[in-house]
Design a protein around this motif. Structure first.
Motif, PDB file in Angstrom:
ATOM      1  N   CYS A 154       0.871  -1.176   0.000  1.00 25.29           N
ATOM      2  CA  CYS A 154       0.000   0.000   0.000  1.00 25.29           C
ATOM      3  C   CYS A 154       0.908   1.227   0.000  1.00 25.29           C
ATOM      4  N   LYS A 183      -2.499  -5.354 -11.432  1.00 20.44           N
ATOM      5  CA  LYS A 183      -3.734  -4.671 -11.064  1.00 20.44           C
ATOM      6  C   LYS A 183      -4.759  -5.683 -10.573  1.00 20.44           C
ATOM      7  N   VAL A 184      -5.498  -5.298  -9.533  1.00 17.69           N
ATOM      8  CA  VAL A 184      -6.533  -6.156  -8.970  1.00 17.69           C
ATOM      9  C   VAL A 184      -7.813  -5.339  -8.837  1.00 17.69           C
ATOM     10  N   ASP A 185      -8.958  -6.028  -8.920  1.00 16.24           N
ATOM     11  CA  ASP A 185     -10.253  -5.361  -8.803  1.00 16.24           C
ATOM     12  C   ASP A 185     -10.719  -5.265  -7.360  1.00 16.24           C
ATOM     13  N   ALA A 186     -10.284  -6.190  -6.511  1.00 15.24           N
ATOM     14  CA  ALA A 186     -10.720  -6.186  -5.116  1.00 15.24           C
ATOM     15  C   ALA A 186      -9.576  -6.678  -4.239  1.00 15.24           C
ATOM     16  N   LEU A 187      -9.585  -6.245  -2.980  1.00 14.93           N
ATOM     17  CA  LEU A 187      -8.556  -6.621  -2.023  1.00 14.93           C
ATOM     18  C   LEU A 187      -9.197  -7.197  -0.768  1.00 14.93           C
ATOM     19  N   ARG A 188      -8.554  -8.216  -0.228  1.00 20.28           N
ATOM     20  CA  ARG A 188      -8.984  -8.770   1.048  1.00 20.28           C
ATOM     21  C   ARG A 188      -8.255  -8.034   2.171  1.00 20.28           C
TER      22      ARG A 188
END
Length: 315
Positions: A154, A183-188
């Protein structure tokens, strides 16, 4: 923050002819993998040392290499290169390793503990920055648990100079290119473990690395704590070589195939319901067949009235 592409899609060339002719299927596959794509491969970073380097430079580069792994490669031998005088050797290494970013470390009496970070566009130099390493503390100086390899960090940038100063703004863009991953669409929430904090202070950029700890809070949302894990570095900007506005604009140009196409006559309301509008040609109501519709059938009284009217007209 503009995303810089590493290869030019406007050039239409054969990947086989632009490199040495492969002798195996595996070699041909590797060459085609280097061809420009709409969605590019993960950016590789090349780490290399100059003819003279200090212990601080070597340790700092190893720590940055550890943060960048596995999308990085380090050359073991020293290289007699001065990037600000002649960058062509690094461009050759970049093309050979298919690396779009490079980190070059050197040490001299005039520029002690020197670190050069740059990036390529189509295997040609786009821009690069020279930093002086000050107040360095490595990963091993912090006796804490480290993050796992390949963790997506981050990135936090604090300071008005990242917005107001064009040099610091371009440095911010460079650090985003250097440390970002796919690139990612969602993060846990449990998947975010690493924070890289860049702060501007007295014409310097202070880099601090933290590990995110999720503590019990008595509710569904955990309590967040930060634990410094290193490396801790103060970067002082020395020399810069910026790309021209036209070249930087070309490097940031998004391919047309990736741009979202606007769909006409489709919208969504406040609740997210998809609404569509249909355009139908005008109908000729006079030719519309209505006799078979029960709701439009004539009543017996209307039929009798019509028969009486026909008889009257016949007389």
């Amino acid at each position: 923050m503009s995303y810089v592409y590493t290869k030019c899609l406007c050039k239409k060339y054969s990947p086989i002819l632009s490199y040495r002719k492969p002798t195996s299927h595996k070699g041909k596959k590797a060459i085609i993998n280097r061809e420009p794509k709409l969605i590019e491969n993960k950016k590789q970073t090349l780490f290399l040392l100059g003819r003279n380097s200090s212990e601080v430079v070597s340790k700092c580069m190893k720590d940055l290499y550890h943060l960048k792994k596995p999308d990085a490669s380090m050359l073991s031998r020293k290289n007699d290169i001065t990037p600000f005088d002649d960058v062509s050797p690094i461009e050759i290494f970049s093309k050979k390793q298919d690396a779009s970013l490079f980190v070059f470390g050197s040490n001299s009496k005039k520029r002690p503990n020197n670190l050069i970070i740059g990036r390529m566009y189509d295997h040609n130099l786009l821009d690069m920055f020279e930093f002086g390493i000050e107040n360095y503390k490595g990963l091993l100086d912090f006796h804490t648990e480290k993050i796992s390899t390949g963790m997506k960090p981050c990135l936090l940038f604090s300071g008005p100079q990242f917005v107001d100063d064009p040099i610091f703004n371009r440095v911010q863009n460079l650090f985003v290119d250097l440390f970002q991953r796919e690139k990612v669409d969602a993060l846990r929430l449990q998947g975010v473990e690493h924070v890289m904090h860049f702060t501007t202070a007295e014409e310097k950029i202070l880099l601090r690395n933290y590990r995110i700890l999720l503590k019990k809070s008595g509710c569904s949302i955990p309590r967040i704590e930060l634990e410094e894990i290193g490396p801790s570095v103060d970067f002082k900007i020395r020399r810069t070589r910026l790309a021209s506005d036209d070249l930087f604009k070309l490097a940031c140009k998004q391919p047309k195939a990736l741009k979202a196409r606007k769909v006409k006559n489709i919208s969504r309301d406040a609740f997210g319901t998809k609404l569509g509008r249909l355009h139908v040609k005008q109908h000729n109501i006079a030719r519309l067949q209505t006799r078979k519709m029960k709701g439009l059938r004539k009543t017996p009284a209307e039929k009798k009235l019509k028969r009486d009217q026909k008889k009257k007209n016949a007389k």
